[in-house]
Scaffold this motif. Structure first.
Motif, PDB file in Angstrom:
ATOM      1  N   GLU A  53     -13.004  -8.560 -30.358  1.00  0.00           N
ATOM      2  CA  GLU A  53     -13.327  -7.302 -29.669  1.00  0.00           C
ATOM      3  C   GLU A  53     -12.343  -7.021 -28.537  1.00  0.00           C
ATOM      4  O   GLU A  53     -11.998  -5.873 -28.291  1.00  0.00           O
ATOM      5  CB  GLU A  53     -14.764  -7.334 -29.147  1.00  0.00           C
ATOM      6  CG  GLU A  53     -15.795  -7.291 -30.249  1.00  0.00           C
ATOM      7  CD  GLU A  53     -15.707  -6.030 -31.111  1.00  0.00           C
ATOM      8  OE1 GLU A  53     -15.361  -4.954 -30.596  1.00  0.00           O
ATOM      9  OE2 GLU A  53     -15.976  -6.139 -32.313  1.00  0.00           O
TER      10      GLU A  53
ATOM     11  N   ASP B 294      -9.955  -3.739 -28.139  1.00  0.00           N
ATOM     12  CA  ASP B 294      -9.852  -2.940 -26.915  1.00  0.00           C
ATOM     13  C   ASP B 294      -8.406  -2.830 -26.439  1.00  0.00           C
ATOM     14  O   ASP B 294      -7.959  -1.768 -26.003  1.00  0.00           O
ATOM     15  CB  ASP B 294     -10.719  -3.541 -25.808  1.00  0.00           C
ATOM     16  CG  ASP B 294     -12.200  -3.269 -26.017  1.00  0.00           C
ATOM     17  OD1 ASP B 294     -12.555  -2.500 -26.933  1.00  0.00           O
ATOM     18  OD2 ASP B 294     -13.019  -3.834 -25.256  1.00  0.00           O
TER      19      ASP B 294
ATOM     20  N   LEU C 109     -19.483  -5.975 -17.033  1.00  0.00           N
ATOM     21  CA  LEU C 109     -19.508  -4.920 -16.001  1.00  0.00           C
ATOM     22  C   LEU C 109     -19.060  -5.419 -14.663  1.00  0.00           C
ATOM     23  O   LEU C 109     -19.048  -6.479 -14.283  1.00  0.00           O
ATOM     24  CB  LEU C 109     -20.922  -4.347 -15.889  1.00  0.00           C
ATOM     25  CG  LEU C 109     -21.436  -3.691 -17.169  1.00  0.00           C
ATOM     26  CD1 LEU C 109     -22.881  -3.321 -16.984  1.00  0.00           C
ATOM     27  CD2 LEU C 109     -20.607  -2.474 -17.523  1.00  0.00           C
TER      28      LEU C 109
ATOM     29  N   GLU D 181     -11.494   6.029 -24.743  1.00  0.00           N
ATOM     30  CA  GLU D 181     -12.783   6.402 -25.324  1.00  0.00           C
ATOM     31  C   GLU D 181     -12.636   7.498 -26.375  1.00  0.00           C
ATOM     32  O   GLU D 181     -13.445   7.593 -27.295  1.00  0.00           O
ATOM     33  CB  GLU D 181     -13.763   6.870 -24.237  1.00  0.00           C
ATOM     34  CG  GLU D 181     -14.198   5.768 -23.295  1.00  0.00           C
ATOM     35  CD  GLU D 181     -13.207   5.532 -22.160  1.00  0.00           C
ATOM     36  OE1 GLU D 181     -12.267   6.349 -21.973  1.00  0.00           O
ATOM     37  OE2 GLU D 181     -13.364   4.511 -21.476  1.00  0.00           O
TER      38      GLU D 181
ATOM     39  N   ASP E  23     -11.333   5.539 -29.650  1.00  0.00           N
ATOM     40  CA  ASP E  23     -12.433   4.841 -30.312  1.00  0.00           C
ATOM     41  C   ASP E  23     -13.649   4.889 -29.390  1.00  0.00           C
ATOM     42  O   ASP E  23     -13.610   4.359 -28.279  1.00  0.00           O
ATOM     43  CB  ASP E  23     -12.050   3.384 -30.603  1.00  0.00           C
ATOM     44  CG  ASP E  23     -13.091   2.652 -31.420  1.00  0.00           C
ATOM     45  OD1 ASP E  23     -14.123   3.258 -31.780  1.00  0.00           O
ATOM     46  OD2 ASP E  23     -12.877   1.469 -31.710  1.00  0.00           O
ATOM     47  N   PRO E  24     -14.743   5.526 -29.836  1.00  0.00           N
ATOM     48  CA  PRO E  24     -15.936   5.637 -28.989  1.00  0.00           C
ATOM     49  C   PRO E  24     -16.569   4.288 -28.630  1.00  0.00           C
ATOM     50  O   PRO E  24     -17.296   4.190 -27.648  1.00  0.00           O
ATOM     51  CB  PRO E  24     -16.916   6.462 -29.836  1.00  0.00           C
ATOM     52  CG  PRO E  24     -16.093   7.118 -30.880  1.00  0.00           C
ATOM     53  CD  PRO E  24     -14.879   6.279 -31.072  1.00  0.00           C
ATOM     54  N   THR E  25     -16.287   3.235 -29.376  1.00  0.00           N
ATOM     55  CA  THR E  25     -16.869   1.912 -29.072  1.00  0.00           C
ATOM     56  C   THR E  25     -16.011   1.122 -28.088  1.00  0.00           C
ATOM     57  O   THR E  25     -16.308  -0.046 -27.833  1.00  0.00           O
ATOM     58  CB  THR E  25     -17.037   1.083 -30.363  1.00  0.00           C
ATOM     59  OG1 THR E  25     -15.746   0.841 -30.933  1.00  0.00           O
ATOM     60  CG2 THR E  25     -17.929   1.796 -31.360  1.00  0.00           C
ATOM     61  N   TYR E  26     -14.986   1.736 -27.537  1.00  0.00           N
ATOM     62  CA  TYR E  26     -14.081   1.047 -26.625  1.00  0.00           C
ATOM     63  C   TYR E  26     -14.843   0.507 -25.413  1.00  0.00           C
ATOM     64  O   TYR E  26     -15.635   1.213 -24.798  1.00  0.00           O
ATOM     65  CB  TYR E  26     -12.978   1.995 -26.140  1.00  0.00           C
ATOM     66  CG  TYR E  26     -12.177   1.456 -24.990  1.00  0.00           C
ATOM     67  CD1 TYR E  26     -11.220   0.483 -25.188  1.00  0.00           C
ATOM     68  CD2 TYR E  26     -12.396   1.901 -23.696  1.00  0.00           C
ATOM     69  CE1 TYR E  26     -10.486  -0.025 -24.145  1.00  0.00           C
ATOM     70  CE2 TYR E  26     -11.668   1.406 -22.633  1.00  0.00           C
ATOM     71  CZ  TYR E  26     -10.706   0.448 -22.865  1.00  0.00           C
ATOM     72  OH  TYR E  26      -9.993  -0.062 -21.823  1.00  0.00           O
ATOM     73  N   GLY E  27     -14.618  -0.760 -25.079  1.00  0.00           N
ATOM     74  CA  GLY E  27     -15.151  -1.361 -23.856  1.00  0.00           C
ATOM     75  C   GLY E  27     -16.598  -1.799 -23.923  1.00  0.00           C
ATOM     76  O   GLY E  27     -17.145  -2.200 -22.911  1.00  0.00           O
ATOM     77  N   ARG E  28     -17.226  -1.771 -25.060  1.00  0.00           N
ATOM     78  CA  ARG E  28     -18.652  -2.110 -25.111  1.00  0.00           C
ATOM     79  C   ARG E  28     -18.902  -3.594 -24.900  1.00  0.00           C
ATOM     80  O   ARG E  28     -20.006  -3.980 -24.554  1.00  0.00           O
ATOM     81  CB  ARG E  28     -19.274  -1.655 -26.415  1.00  0.00           C
ATOM     82  CG  ARG E  28     -18.778  -2.393 -27.618  1.00  0.00           C
ATOM     83  CD  ARG E  28     -19.430  -1.921 -28.877  1.00  0.00           C
ATOM     84  NE  ARG E  28     -18.703  -2.532 -29.995  1.00  0.00           N
ATOM     85  CZ  ARG E  28     -19.067  -2.432 -31.230  1.00  0.00           C
ATOM     86  NH1 ARG E  28     -20.135  -1.739 -31.527  1.00  0.00           N
ATOM     87  NH2 ARG E  28     -18.376  -3.006 -32.178  1.00  0.00           N
ATOM     88  N   PHE E  29     -17.904  -4.445 -25.072  1.00  0.00           N
ATOM     89  CA  PHE E  29     -18.103  -5.877 -24.876  1.00  0.00           C
ATOM     90  C   PHE E  29     -17.546  -6.363 -23.562  1.00  0.00           C
ATOM     91  O   PHE E  29     -17.633  -7.527 -23.237  1.00  0.00           O
ATOM     92  CB  PHE E  29     -17.448  -6.680 -26.019  1.00  0.00           C
ATOM     93  CG  PHE E  29     -18.209  -6.606 -27.296  1.00  0.00           C
ATOM     94  CD1 PHE E  29     -19.307  -7.422 -27.493  1.00  0.00           C
ATOM     95  CD2 PHE E  29     -17.841  -5.712 -28.291  1.00  0.00           C
ATOM     96  CE1 PHE E  29     -20.018  -7.360 -28.663  1.00  0.00           C
ATOM     97  CE2 PHE E  29     -18.548  -5.649 -29.469  1.00  0.00           C
ATOM     98  CZ  PHE E  29     -19.647  -6.467 -29.658  1.00  0.00           C
ATOM     99  N   ARG E  30     -16.971  -5.470 -22.765  1.00  0.00           N
ATOM    100  CA  ARG E  30     -16.407  -5.892 -21.493  1.00  0.00           C
ATOM    101  C   ARG E  30     -17.525  -6.125 -20.483  1.00  0.00           C
ATOM    102  O   ARG E  30     -18.476  -5.368 -20.417  1.00  0.00           O
ATOM    103  CB  ARG E  30     -15.469  -4.815 -20.942  1.00  0.00           C
ATOM    104  CG  ARG E  30     -14.262  -4.544 -21.786  1.00  0.00           C
ATOM    105  CD  ARG E  30     -13.101  -5.397 -21.339  1.00  0.00           C
ATOM    106  NE  ARG E  30     -11.970  -5.195 -22.183  1.00  0.00           N
ATOM    107  CZ  ARG E  30     -10.848  -4.633 -21.787  1.00  0.00           C
ATOM    108  NH1 ARG E  30     -10.709  -4.199 -20.576  1.00  0.00           N
ATOM    109  NH2 ARG E  30      -9.851  -4.515 -22.630  1.00  0.00           N
TER     110      ARG E  30
END
Length: 165
Positions: free
Chosen positions: A134, A138, A165, A153, A156-163
């Motif tokens: 992932e 990214d 916070l 974003e 790819d709309p799923t960008y950064g979902r595993f980063r």
């Protein structure tokens, strides 16, 4: 082995075959009880037999394929390269700069745009915090966004979902 004695009288395997001391190491290494040499621990077709570098290359290709599903044929014009570490890393670290995870260069003329992902920095950044595949995706999305002049974003709309916070 005593000079002038035969292998069968010297405790050899009989049948005119030389004793264990006369056989080369490779042949007697795992030939106990007639089993022969052992095979590979993992067959080549299983995922565990691949090296880290080969898995990393596969993840970069999977990322490019994910982007191809979103953007179509346009992604095929980009060239994706995996490099171990960035060139001049020692000098960059000596100056106190951040280690880059990737770089990109726009294409000119017949040369295609190139996105280069650095394997060692990505693996060390992802260590325990983010799944490596992932983070690779990214990083590829960030580089593609910088080449296209867009937000990650929107690539790819799923960008950064595993980063974290």
């Amino acid at each position: 082995m005593v000079p002038g004695s035969s292998p069968s009288t010297n405790g050899g395997s009989g049948g005119g075959e030389p004793g264990p001391a006369a056989r080369p190491f490779r042949r007697r290494r795992r030939n106990r009880h007639g089993r022969g040499l052992r095979g590979e621990l993992l067959p080549a077709h299983l995922a565990g037999s691949r090296t880290r570098a080969e898995r990393f290359d596969d993840w970069v290709m999977e990322s490019a394929q994910r982007l191809e599903r979103l953007w179509g044929e346009d992604i095929q014009t980009y060239q994706f390269i995996v490099q171990e570490i960035p060139d001049g890393l020692e000098e960059l670290v000596r100056r106190g700069g951040a280690v880059p995870l990737a770089s990109s260069s726009a294409g000119s003329g017949p040369r295609p745009p190139v996105i280069t992902i650095y394997r060692r920095p990505v693996e060390s950044t992802a260590r325990g915090l983010v799944p490596v595949n992932e983070l690779i995706h990214d990083v590829v999305v960030e580089q593609l966004a910088s080449l296209k002049g867009m937000d990650p974003e929107s690539i790819d709309p799923t960008y950064g979902r595993f980063r974290p916070l």
